[in-house]
Design a protein around this motif. Structure first.
Motif, PDB file in Angstrom:
ATOM      1  N   UNK A 121       1.031  -0.971  -0.111  1.00  0.00           N
ATOM      2  CA  UNK A 121       0.012   0.061  -0.035  1.00  0.00           C
ATOM      3  C   UNK A 121       0.839   1.276   0.068  1.00  0.00           C
ATOM      4  N   UNK A 122       0.641   2.162  -0.823  1.00  0.00           N
ATOM      5  CA  UNK A 122       1.486   3.292  -1.099  1.00  0.00           C
ATOM      6  C   UNK A 122       0.662   4.573  -0.870  1.00  0.00           C
ATOM      7  N   UNK A 123       1.047   5.399  -0.052  1.00  0.00           N
ATOM      8  CA  UNK A 123       0.250   6.872   0.158  1.00  0.00           C
ATOM      9  C   UNK A 123       0.916   7.846  -0.947  1.00  0.00           C
ATOM     10  N   UNK A 124      -0.435   8.664  -1.515  1.00  0.00           N
ATOM     11  CA  UNK A 124      -0.188   9.246  -2.614  1.00  0.00           C
ATOM     12  C   UNK A 124      -0.728  10.740  -2.095  1.00  0.00           C
ATOM     13  N   UNK A 125       0.127  11.768  -2.463  1.00  0.00           N
ATOM     14  CA  UNK A 125      -0.413  13.185  -2.160  1.00  0.00           C
ATOM     15  C   UNK A 125      -1.085  13.744  -3.008  1.00  0.00           C
ATOM     16  N   UNK A 126      -2.214  14.674  -2.417  1.00  0.00           N
ATOM     17  CA  UNK A 126      -3.114  15.392  -3.125  1.00  0.00           C
ATOM     18  C   UNK A 126      -2.357  16.157  -4.583  1.00  0.00           C
ATOM     19  N   UNK A 127      -1.176  16.595  -4.197  1.00  0.00           N
ATOM     20  CA  UNK A 127      -0.272  17.370  -5.392  1.00  0.00           C
ATOM     21  C   UNK A 127      -0.238  16.420  -6.445  1.00  0.00           C
ATOM     22  N   UNK A 128       0.220  15.238  -6.153  1.00  0.00           N
ATOM     23  CA  UNK A 128       0.510  14.258  -7.285  1.00  0.00           C
ATOM     24  C   UNK A 128      -0.837  13.967  -8.246  1.00  0.00           C
ATOM     25  N   UNK A 129      -1.721  14.222  -7.661  1.00  0.00           N
ATOM     26  CA  UNK A 129      -3.036  14.128  -8.516  1.00  0.00           C
ATOM     27  C   UNK A 129      -3.158  15.695  -9.404  1.00  0.00           C
ATOM     28  N   UNK A 148      -7.616   3.000  -1.291  1.00  0.00           N
ATOM     29  CA  UNK A 148      -8.078   2.994   0.091  1.00  0.00           C
ATOM     30  C   UNK A 148      -8.195   4.508   0.290  1.00  0.00           C
ATOM     31  N   UNK A 149      -8.993   4.663   0.989  1.00  0.00           N
ATOM     32  CA  UNK A 149      -9.470   6.110   1.652  1.00  0.00           C
ATOM     33  C   UNK A 149      -8.630   6.247   2.936  1.00  0.00           C
ATOM     34  N   UNK A 150      -7.554   6.800   3.101  1.00  0.00           N
ATOM     35  CA  UNK A 150      -6.762   6.720   4.508  1.00  0.00           C
ATOM     36  C   UNK A 150      -7.392   7.894   5.480  1.00  0.00           C
ATOM     37  N   UNK A 151      -7.054   7.665   6.535  1.00  0.00           N
ATOM     38  CA  UNK A 151      -7.434   8.610   7.720  1.00  0.00           C
ATOM     39  C   UNK A 151      -8.998   8.892   7.826  1.00  0.00           C
ATOM     40  N   UNK A 155     -13.911   3.160  -4.432  1.00  0.00           N
ATOM     41  CA  UNK A 155     -12.939   2.990  -3.411  1.00  0.00           C
ATOM     42  C   UNK A 155     -13.054   1.483  -3.024  1.00  0.00           C
ATOM     43  N   UNK A 156     -12.016   0.921  -2.601  1.00  0.00           N
ATOM     44  CA  UNK A 156     -11.920  -0.441  -2.188  1.00  0.00           C
ATOM     45  C   UNK A 156     -11.913  -0.632  -0.631  1.00  0.00           C
ATOM     46  N   UNK A 157     -11.424   0.380  -0.062  1.00  0.00           N
ATOM     47  CA  UNK A 157     -11.127   0.135   1.209  1.00  0.00           C
ATOM     48  C   UNK A 157     -11.085   1.632   2.090  1.00  0.00           C
ATOM     49  N   UNK A 158     -11.500   1.651   3.411  1.00  0.00           N
ATOM     50  CA  UNK A 158     -11.557   2.526   4.233  1.00  0.00           C
ATOM     51  C   UNK A 158     -10.497   2.220   5.219  1.00  0.00           C
ATOM     52  N   UNK A 159      -9.576   3.151   5.480  1.00  0.00           N
ATOM     53  CA  UNK A 159      -8.526   3.102   6.754  1.00  0.00           C
ATOM     54  C   UNK A 159      -9.098   3.830   7.679  1.00  0.00           C
ATOM     55  N   UNK A 160      -9.537   3.508   8.901  1.00  0.00           N
ATOM     56  CA  UNK A 160     -10.359   4.032  10.009  1.00  0.00           C
ATOM     57  C   UNK A 160      -8.880   4.855  10.709  1.00  0.00           C
ATOM     58  N   UNK A 161      -8.939   6.051  10.958  1.00  0.00           N
ATOM     59  CA  UNK A 161      -7.945   6.732  11.458  1.00  0.00           C
ATOM     60  C   UNK A 161      -7.636   6.344  13.009  1.00  0.00           C
ATOM     61  N   UNK A 162      -6.525   6.375  13.274  1.00  0.00           N
ATOM     62  CA  UNK A 162      -5.890   5.990  14.700  1.00  0.00           C
ATOM     63  C   UNK A 162      -6.811   6.806  15.815  1.00  0.00           C
ATOM     64  N   UNK A 163      -7.180   8.085  15.494  1.00  0.00           N
ATOM     65  CA  UNK A 163      -7.674   8.751  16.575  1.00  0.00           C
ATOM     66  C   UNK A 163      -8.986   8.085  17.058  1.00  0.00           C
ATOM     67  N   UNK A 164      -9.754   7.401  16.270  1.00  0.00           N
ATOM     68  CA  UNK A 164     -10.920   6.691  16.969  1.00  0.00           C
ATOM     69  C   UNK A 164     -10.859   5.349  17.388  1.00  0.00           C
ATOM     70  N   UNK A 165      -9.465   4.741  17.044  1.00  0.00           N
ATOM     71  CA  UNK A 165      -9.071   3.532  17.591  1.00  0.00           C
ATOM     72  C   UNK A 165      -8.602   3.833  19.132  1.00  0.00           C
ATOM     73  N   UNK A 166      -7.957   4.641  19.241  1.00  0.00           N
ATOM     74  CA  UNK A 166      -7.338   5.322  20.482  1.00  0.00           C
ATOM     75  C   UNK A 166      -8.386   5.386  21.579  1.00  0.00           C
ATOM     76  N   UNK A 167      -9.525   5.881  21.060  1.00  0.00           N
ATOM     77  CA  UNK A 167     -10.806   6.286  22.065  1.00  0.00           C
ATOM     78  C   UNK A 167     -11.823   4.995  22.310  1.00  0.00           C
ATOM     79  N   UNK A 168     -11.284   3.853  21.625  1.00  0.00           N
ATOM     80  CA  UNK A 168     -12.242   2.813  21.547  1.00  0.00           C
ATOM     81  C   UNK A 168     -12.660   2.191  23.106  1.00  0.00           C
ATOM     82  N   UNK A 169     -11.478   1.847  23.831  1.00  0.00           N
ATOM     83  CA  UNK A 169     -11.730   1.415  25.067  1.00  0.00           C
ATOM     84  C   UNK A 169     -12.601   2.453  26.128  1.00  0.00           C
ATOM     85  N   UNK A 170     -12.235   3.734  25.961  1.00  0.00           N
ATOM     86  CA  UNK A 170     -13.135   4.407  26.961  1.00  0.00           C
ATOM     87  C   UNK A 170     -13.886   5.541  26.536  1.00  0.00           C
ATOM     88  N   UNK A 171     -13.995   5.757  25.242  1.00  0.00           N
ATOM     89  CA  UNK A 171     -14.886   6.700  24.729  1.00  0.00           C
ATOM     90  C   UNK A 171     -16.219   6.447  24.127  1.00  0.00           C
TER      91      UNK A 171
END
Ligand code: C2E
Ligand code: MG
Ligand code: MG
Ligand code: MG
Length: 280
Positions: free
Chosen positions: A112-120, A174-177, A193-209
């Protein structure tokens, strides 16, 4: 606002600004130099299937070791490379290097390779992607491209056409973040889109938010209804991994399962994972 707080604070404030601008100017010059001196490299973070915990692929992540500053984070230098235009050359190099490295792995694994909006925006991305595939010999279906919501916001018609073309060529998107940008659910339908990547922010809060739990549940339900794969980013605890798996998340990525690895280490892991499979 800083002015009304008195002279002392104003001076500190403008000193900080000046030094931020200075750092940025230095970074701009250093980046060009870094490109000439080949100071960039890629590391690969493993991505696992959530239910079987089998290795599924790796995300390529850019690293820059500055001779005096040490490791500079991509969050710091990529925006600068986007400003100076270096991102075009750097992005092409990332694509080609990642595809070439992936050729060394068992062919069940994707990269999986990250692409910048500028490349588009500058219209170079299609040629870069196809050149990387051709030069490396990597089968199209083993390449996934990670874009962000900001890519979808610009030149919408053109971007939609490019993504549709990638999709026809069996390259995954994949749709990142996901969830942190200007999310519009329409994107998931209008863009291929084939895949969603759920941002770490939400995963972090999973246990207590409970808010994070609700958002993740909604994203996972949406992904499953639309037939999209879903990778959770930043999985650091077994509790998070279990909650995500139970909610239907298809893939997991994070320090719990593996840190980003040097190319040789990633290659060794890729082959070890295959042997484990064959033995079982
Ligand atoms: P990203 O694509 O969302 O990548 C995930 C980031 O989360 C990576 O940071 C990864 O090292 C970090 N991470 C993974 N698992 C965990 C975890 O369990 N806990 C924590 N705290 N962090 C975790 P990294 O490598 O610093 O990259 C930051 C961002 O820089 C990336 O976010 C991506 O947007 C951008 N980037 C990296 N490489 C490239 C590249 O080749 N091209 C472009 N355009 N952007 C890149
Ligand atoms: Mg990414
Ligand atoms: Mg991400
Ligand atoms: Mg991120």
């Amino acid at each position: 606002k800083a002015k009304s707080d008195g002279r002392g604070l104003t001076r500190i404030f403008s000193d900080e600004l000046a030094s931020a601008a200075e750092t940025r100017r230095e970074l701009q010059a250093d980046l060009e130099e870094a490109w000439r001196l080949r100071q960039f490299r890629l590391v690969y973070q493993p991505i696992y299937e959530a239910d079987s915990r089998r290795l599924a692929g790796f995300e390529a992540l850019l690293r820059w070791t500055h001779p005096t500053r040490g490791e500079v984070r991509p969050d710091q230098f990529i925006p600068v490379a986007e400003e100076t235009g270096l991102i075009a050359r750097l992005g092409a190099w990332v694509l080609e290097t990642a595809c070439t490295d992936a050729m060394q792995w068992p062919d069940s694994l994707f990269v999986s390779v990250n692409l910048s909006p500028v490349q588009f925006r500058d219209g170079a991305v299609e040629a870069q992607v196809y050149r990387a595939l051709k030069r490396s010999g990597l089968p199209h279906h083993r390449l996934e491209l990670e874009i962000t919501e900001s890519t979808l916001l610009q030149k919408e018609v053109e971007t939609q056409a490019i993504l549709a073309d990638f999709r026809r060529s069996e390259i995954s998107i994949a749709l990142d973040d996901f969830g942190t940008g200007y999310s519009s659910l329409r994107y998931l339908i209008d863009f291929q889109i084939d895949r969603i990547k759920v941002d770490r922010y939400f995963v972090e809060g999973l246990a207590d938010k409970s808010s994070s739990q609700a958002i993740i549940q909604a994203i996972l339900a949406l992904a499953s209804t639309l037939g999209l794969k879903c990778t959770a980013e930043g999985v650091e605890t077994e509790e998070q991994a279990e909650m995500l798996g139970a909610g239907g998340c298809t893939h997991l990525q994070g320090y719990l399962l593996g840190r980003p690895l040097q190319p040789e280490q990633a290659r060794a892991l890729a082959h070890a994972a295959r042997h484990r499979l064959e033995a079982s």
